[in-house]
Design an enzyme around this catalytic site. Structure first.
Site, mmCIF file in Angstrom:
data_model
loop_
_atom_site.group_PDB
_atom_site.id
_atom_site.type_symbol
_atom_site.label_atom_id
_atom_site.label_comp_id
_atom_site.label_asym_id
_atom_site.label_seq_id
_atom_site.Cartn_x
_atom_site.Cartn_y
_atom_site.Cartn_z
ATOM 1 N N GLU A 179 0.749 -1.097 -0.155
ATOM 2 C CA GLU A 179 -0.032 0.087 -0.163
ATOM 3 C C GLU A 179 0.877 1.344 -0.026
ATOM 4 O OE1 GLU A 179 -2.984 -0.321 3.243
ATOM 5 O OE2 GLU A 179 -3.842 -1.894 2.291
ATOM 6 N N GLU B 137 -5.831 -8.778 -0.753
ATOM 7 C CA GLU B 137 -6.357 -8.971 0.666
ATOM 8 C C GLU B 137 -7.749 -8.712 0.468
ATOM 9 O OE1 GLU B 137 -4.965 -6.534 3.540
ATOM 10 O OE2 GLU B 137 -2.685 -7.071 3.420
#
Length: 370
Positions: free
Chosen positions: A130, A278
């Site tokens: 991220e 995820e």
């Protein structure tokens, strides 16, 4: 579901435009990717089973893929005796040095891939986690700028060694979008375009995937009166038709995925395939964290597995028939994760290795029509 106002002139794509997107490329590419379900193997806990027992549990659960948050030598050796496809990660704090120096990338590949490949079925290397979501420090901003150069150096190392079946990518969060609803309005934040454009060019040029951390739970929890819980859990008969595209949605996950697809398409990259790095649902949380329950977690993950293991693949309304490699978060409840209570309760397994609730990662138990 609450309808949000948006600029129709700026964001609308007609159904004819969508049908003209290059689905043939996506379909051809997806045929080479299996629909095996994956699991994220995080280790932020002081009471977790040993790596050896963890790999045994992954096999018992019939996991087809596993994603590590590092490139742990012991775990990679243990996985060499299995048929589980493996994804490993480069830490955020390794990116800048790797971007500056090809020798750093070469050494990383030697230490973490060549020492295990091909016995261990490493399929993806994800650079950072991220990265485009962190902007608070000068180093964060530098890491953003160094992301694609680091990925390019890793790819060069692999190519020099003749390794072409390990793809390089990076997982990004949904906060990279400026607009996400309706899906056809999907656009990336203007401030990260200098990083997103070269990233998409890299993924397209290397036929890699756009990895996304996507959590319908958080979207629902932020707006529980506007989004139906069953819609977030793939349950019920509710549908939503995007006024811009004319596409009809039956669940929140597909909406979120297609918002990123449309954002990529607007930059000329509708051919880049997607993967879910995820996703999941918490099975427990603080009193204020409504919806975090074993029943909801089991429902979400069972329906997710059913969808993602379908043959032929289901895809999404904007990407029909496309395989979307998916990793559930997570293998264990991790008691050393910080933040609200639900942060420590995403596991399929308890720390003692027992199941939090029943799921079949092979998908065979869910072969009824979706």
């Amino acid at each position: 579901m609450t309808i949000r106002f948006y600029d129709m002139e700026k964001h609308t794509l007609t159904k004819m435009t969508i049908m003209s997107l290059s689905f043939f490329f996506l379909l051809a590419s997806s045929r080479a990717i299996s629909s095996k379900m994956g699991v994220n193997f995080g280790r932020l806990g002081n009471n977790l089973p040993s790596p050896k027992r963890s790999v045994e549990l992954l096999q018992i659960m019939k996991a087809g893929r596993v994603k590590l948050y590092d490139a742990n030598d012991e775990i990679l050796k243990l996985l060499s005796t299995t048929k589980i496809e493996v994804t490993i990660m480069v830490a955020n704090d390794e990116i800048t040095q790797m971007a500056k120096n090809q020798e750093v990338a070469d050494k990383w590949v030697h230490d973490h891939i060549l020492n295990h490949y091909p016995q261990t079925m490493i399929r993806y290397v994800l650079v950072g986690n991220e990265v485009l979501s962190y902007t608070s420090t000068d180093q964060d901003m530098q890491t953003m700028k160094d992301l694609v150069p680091a990925m390019t150096r890793l790819r060069a190392s692999l190519k020099t060694l003749g390794i072409n079946n390990i793809k390089v990518g990076t997982p990004l969060a949904m906060d990279i979008l400026e607009s996400s609803f309706p899906p056809s309005s999907g656009t990336f934040k203007t401030e990260i375009l200098p990083e997103i454009v070269p990233l998409l060019n890299f993924l397209s040029g290397t036929k890699s995937l756009f990895f996304l951390d996507v959590y319908p739970y958080f979207s629902w929890a932020d707006n529980p009166t506007g989004i139906n819980l069953d819609y977030a859990l793939f349950e019920g008969n509710q549908t939503y038709t995007d006024p811009g595209s004319g596409l009809t949605y039956t669940n929140l996950l597909d909406q979120m995925l297609d918002s990123v697809f449309f954002a990529m398409a607007k930059l000329g990259h509708n051919e880049v395939m997607m993967a879910i790095a995820e996703t999941g649902w918490p099975h427990e949380g603080d009193k204020t964290q409504h919806g975090s329950s074993k029943e909801n977690a089991a429902t979400y993950n069972r329906n997710l597995i059913k969808k993602m293991t379908m043959v032929p693949p289901k895809g999404t309304p904007a990407q029909p028939g496309v395989v979307i490699p998916t990793f559930i978060f997570s293998l264990y409840d991790e008691n050393e994760k910080s933040g609200p209570g639900f942060e420590r309760h995403w596991g399929l397994l308890n720390p003692n290795g027992s199941r939090c609730y029943e799921v079949d990662l092979s998908g065979k138990a869910y072969k009824t029509s979706y």
